[in-house]
Design a protein around this motif. Structure first.
Motif, PDB file in Angstrom:
ATOM      1  N   GLU A   1      28.208 -44.300 -39.684  1.00  0.00           N
ATOM      2  CA  GLU A   1      26.688 -44.816 -39.112  1.00  0.00           C
ATOM      3  C   GLU A   1      25.518 -43.575 -39.351  1.00  0.00           C
ATOM      4  O   GLU A   1      24.663 -43.751 -39.045  1.00  0.00           O
ATOM      5  CB  GLU A   1      26.856 -45.217 -37.545  1.00  0.00           C
ATOM      6  CG  GLU A   1      27.588 -46.318 -37.318  1.00  0.00           C
ATOM      7  CD  GLU A   1      28.010 -46.421 -35.825  1.00  0.00           C
ATOM      8  OE1 GLU A   1      27.339 -45.488 -35.019  1.00  0.00           O
ATOM      9  OE2 GLU A   1      28.908 -47.157 -35.355  1.00  0.00           O
ATOM     10  N   GLY A   2      25.926 -42.458 -40.035  1.00  0.00           N
ATOM     11  CA  GLY A   2      25.295 -41.444 -40.233  1.00  0.00           C
ATOM     12  C   GLY A   2      25.096 -40.573 -38.832  1.00  0.00           C
ATOM     13  O   GLY A   2      23.983 -39.913 -38.988  1.00  0.00           O
ATOM     14  N   ARG A   3      25.411 -40.724 -37.941  1.00  0.00           N
ATOM     15  CA  ARG A   3      25.532 -40.039 -36.701  1.00  0.00           C
ATOM     16  C   ARG A   3      26.333 -38.746 -36.645  1.00  0.00           C
ATOM     17  O   ARG A   3      27.203 -38.765 -35.717  1.00  0.00           O
ATOM     18  CB  ARG A   3      25.709 -41.359 -35.662  1.00  0.00           C
ATOM     19  CG  ARG A   3      24.677 -42.281 -35.605  1.00  0.00           C
ATOM     20  CD  ARG A   3      25.127 -43.112 -34.459  1.00  0.00           C
ATOM     21  NE  ARG A   3      25.325 -42.673 -33.104  1.00  0.00           N
ATOM     22  CZ  ARG A   3      25.901 -43.214 -32.170  1.00  0.00           C
ATOM     23  NH1 ARG A   3      26.462 -44.592 -32.367  1.00  0.00           N
ATOM     24  NH2 ARG A   3      26.123 -42.843 -30.958  1.00  0.00           N
ATOM     25  N   VAL A   4      26.161 -37.838 -37.472  1.00  0.00           N
ATOM     26  CA  VAL A   4      26.966 -36.700 -37.772  1.00  0.00           C
ATOM     27  C   VAL A   4      26.908 -35.933 -36.468  1.00  0.00           C
ATOM     28  O   VAL A   4      27.840 -35.475 -35.866  1.00  0.00           O
ATOM     29  CB  VAL A   4      26.657 -36.017 -38.926  1.00  0.00           C
ATOM     30  CG1 VAL A   4      27.416 -34.675 -39.233  1.00  0.00           C
ATOM     31  CG2 VAL A   4      26.955 -36.883 -40.204  1.00  0.00           C
ATOM     32  N   ALA A   5      25.643 -35.843 -35.975  1.00  0.00           N
ATOM     33  CA  ALA A   5      25.728 -34.929 -34.615  1.00  0.00           C
ATOM     34  C   ALA A   5      26.274 -35.404 -33.567  1.00  0.00           C
ATOM     35  O   ALA A   5      26.921 -34.628 -32.903  1.00  0.00           O
ATOM     36  CB  ALA A   5      24.291 -34.784 -34.357  1.00  0.00           C
ATOM     37  N   ASP A   6      26.250 -36.699 -33.423  1.00  0.00           N
ATOM     38  CA  ASP A   6      27.154 -37.414 -32.097  1.00  0.00           C
ATOM     39  C   ASP A   6      28.626 -37.426 -32.656  1.00  0.00           C
ATOM     40  O   ASP A   6      29.295 -37.120 -31.536  1.00  0.00           O
ATOM     41  CB  ASP A   6      26.642 -38.834 -32.135  1.00  0.00           C
ATOM     42  CG  ASP A   6      25.200 -39.010 -31.692  1.00  0.00           C
ATOM     43  OD1 ASP A   6      24.670 -38.174 -30.963  1.00  0.00           O
ATOM     44  OD2 ASP A   6      24.533 -40.243 -31.988  1.00  0.00           O
ATOM     45  N   ALA A   7      28.942 -37.253 -33.513  1.00  0.00           N
ATOM     46  CA  ALA A   7      30.445 -37.229 -33.991  1.00  0.00           C
ATOM     47  C   ALA A   7      30.592 -35.807 -33.675  1.00  0.00           C
ATOM     48  O   ALA A   7      31.973 -35.669 -33.118  1.00  0.00           O
ATOM     49  CB  ALA A   7      30.747 -37.403 -35.592  1.00  0.00           C
ATOM     50  N   TYR A   8      29.938 -34.869 -33.892  1.00  0.00           N
ATOM     51  CA  TYR A   8      30.284 -33.640 -33.476  1.00  0.00           C
ATOM     52  C   TYR A   8      30.207 -33.256 -31.990  1.00  0.00           C
ATOM     53  O   TYR A   8      31.224 -32.673 -31.407  1.00  0.00           O
ATOM     54  CB  TYR A   8      29.569 -32.311 -34.235  1.00  0.00           C
ATOM     55  CG  TYR A   8      30.161 -31.965 -35.610  1.00  0.00           C
ATOM     56  CD1 TYR A   8      31.142 -30.937 -35.494  1.00  0.00           C
ATOM     57  CD2 TYR A   8      29.868 -32.547 -36.848  1.00  0.00           C
ATOM     58  CE1 TYR A   8      31.587 -30.687 -36.926  1.00  0.00           C
ATOM     59  CE2 TYR A   8      30.348 -32.415 -38.128  1.00  0.00           C
ATOM     60  CZ  TYR A   8      31.378 -31.346 -37.985  1.00  0.00           C
ATOM     61  OH  TYR A   8      31.793 -30.987 -39.217  1.00  0.00           O
ATOM     62  N   LYS A   9      29.377 -33.640 -31.316  1.00  0.00           N
ATOM     63  CA  LYS A   9      29.281 -33.706 -29.939  1.00  0.00           C
ATOM     64  C   LYS A   9      30.532 -34.140 -29.328  1.00  0.00           C
ATOM     65  O   LYS A   9      31.081 -33.826 -28.238  1.00  0.00           O
ATOM     66  CB  LYS A   9      27.983 -34.319 -29.375  1.00  0.00           C
ATOM     67  CG  LYS A   9      26.827 -33.624 -29.726  1.00  0.00           C
ATOM     68  CD  LYS A   9      25.614 -34.333 -29.248  1.00  0.00           C
ATOM     69  CE  LYS A   9      24.316 -33.365 -29.432  1.00  0.00           C
ATOM     70  NZ  LYS A   9      23.071 -34.248 -29.189  1.00  0.00           N
ATOM     71  N   ARG A  10      31.018 -35.376 -29.681  1.00  0.00           N
ATOM     72  CA  ARG A  10      32.232 -36.009 -29.186  1.00  0.00           C
ATOM     73  C   ARG A  10      33.415 -35.210 -29.558  1.00  0.00           C
ATOM     74  O   ARG A  10      34.049 -34.949 -28.639  1.00  0.00           O
ATOM     75  CB  ARG A  10      32.298 -37.626 -29.913  1.00  0.00           C
ATOM     76  CG  ARG A  10      33.542 -38.215 -29.655  1.00  0.00           C
ATOM     77  CD  ARG A  10      33.477 -38.885 -28.071  1.00  0.00           C
ATOM     78  NE  ARG A  10      34.663 -39.262 -27.576  1.00  0.00           N
ATOM     79  CZ  ARG A  10      35.378 -40.526 -27.923  1.00  0.00           C
ATOM     80  NH1 ARG A  10      34.841 -41.399 -28.785  1.00  0.00           N
ATOM     81  NH2 ARG A  10      36.455 -40.534 -27.788  1.00  0.00           N
ATOM     82  N   VAL A  11      33.617 -34.676 -30.718  1.00  0.00           N
ATOM     83  CA  VAL A  11      34.902 -34.085 -30.923  1.00  0.00           C
ATOM     84  C   VAL A  11      34.969 -32.742 -30.459  1.00  0.00           C
ATOM     85  O   VAL A  11      35.823 -32.022 -29.833  1.00  0.00           O
ATOM     86  CB  VAL A  11      34.978 -34.056 -32.670  1.00  0.00           C
ATOM     87  CG1 VAL A  11      34.220 -32.919 -33.242  1.00  0.00           C
ATOM     88  CG2 VAL A  11      36.585 -33.715 -32.871  1.00  0.00           C
TER      89      VAL A  11
END
Length: 151
Positions: A39-49
């Protein structure tokens, strides 16, 4: 009132999750991370992981996105650096091929490192300088680059 450790409760009910449960949880986490990246939400992916204890998913995300510290806010970068220090200290050179490019990029784009992060990162990298080949060479270059940030 019996406690979970008493003879009344079998250990497996209160012990660590089974390997199958753990793998299912890891797979579900990875699928949610992948969806965020798609979805292009790289920052959110990192925050989650970063919030998860699973280092394998973090390393896998780093492999997927490549070095992306510019996509993260200061807090996420700071938390990621702490996790990378921990990974380097606990796994030695197992993930250097993924972590070193990230750290190199973070230094180049001048993300904010705290003084303690610089010190801890140098300490985590120091044992790796004795590794043969590119791992040792890259660890030395990173220590030099990190040293320049201290000035």
């Amino acid at each position: 009132d019996p406690s979970p450790s008493s003879a009344f409760y079998p250990r497996k009910l209160f012990g660590a999750a089974s390997a199958a449960d753990s793998e299912a949880a890891r797979q579900a986490l990875w699928e949610s991370i992948t969806a965020l990246v798609e979805e292009g939400r790289v920052a959110d992916a990192y925050k989650r992981v970063i919030a998860e204890p699973d280092e394998q998913c973090l390393v896998r995300l780093m492999q997927t996105t490549g070095p992306a510290p510019k996509h993260l806010d200061a807090e996420s970068n700071s938390r990621l650096i702490r996790r990378l220090i921990h990974i380097l200290q606990s796994t030695q050179n197992e993930h250097c091929g993924v972590i070193f490019p990230w750290l190199s990029t973070a230094v180049k784009v001048k993300i904010h490192f705290t003084a303690s992060q610089l010190e801890d990162l140098s300490s985590a990298l120091e044992p790796l300088t004795a590794e043969p080949g590119s791992t040792g060479d890259e660890a030395k270059m990173l220590i030099t680059a990190i040293g320049s940030l201290r000035r």
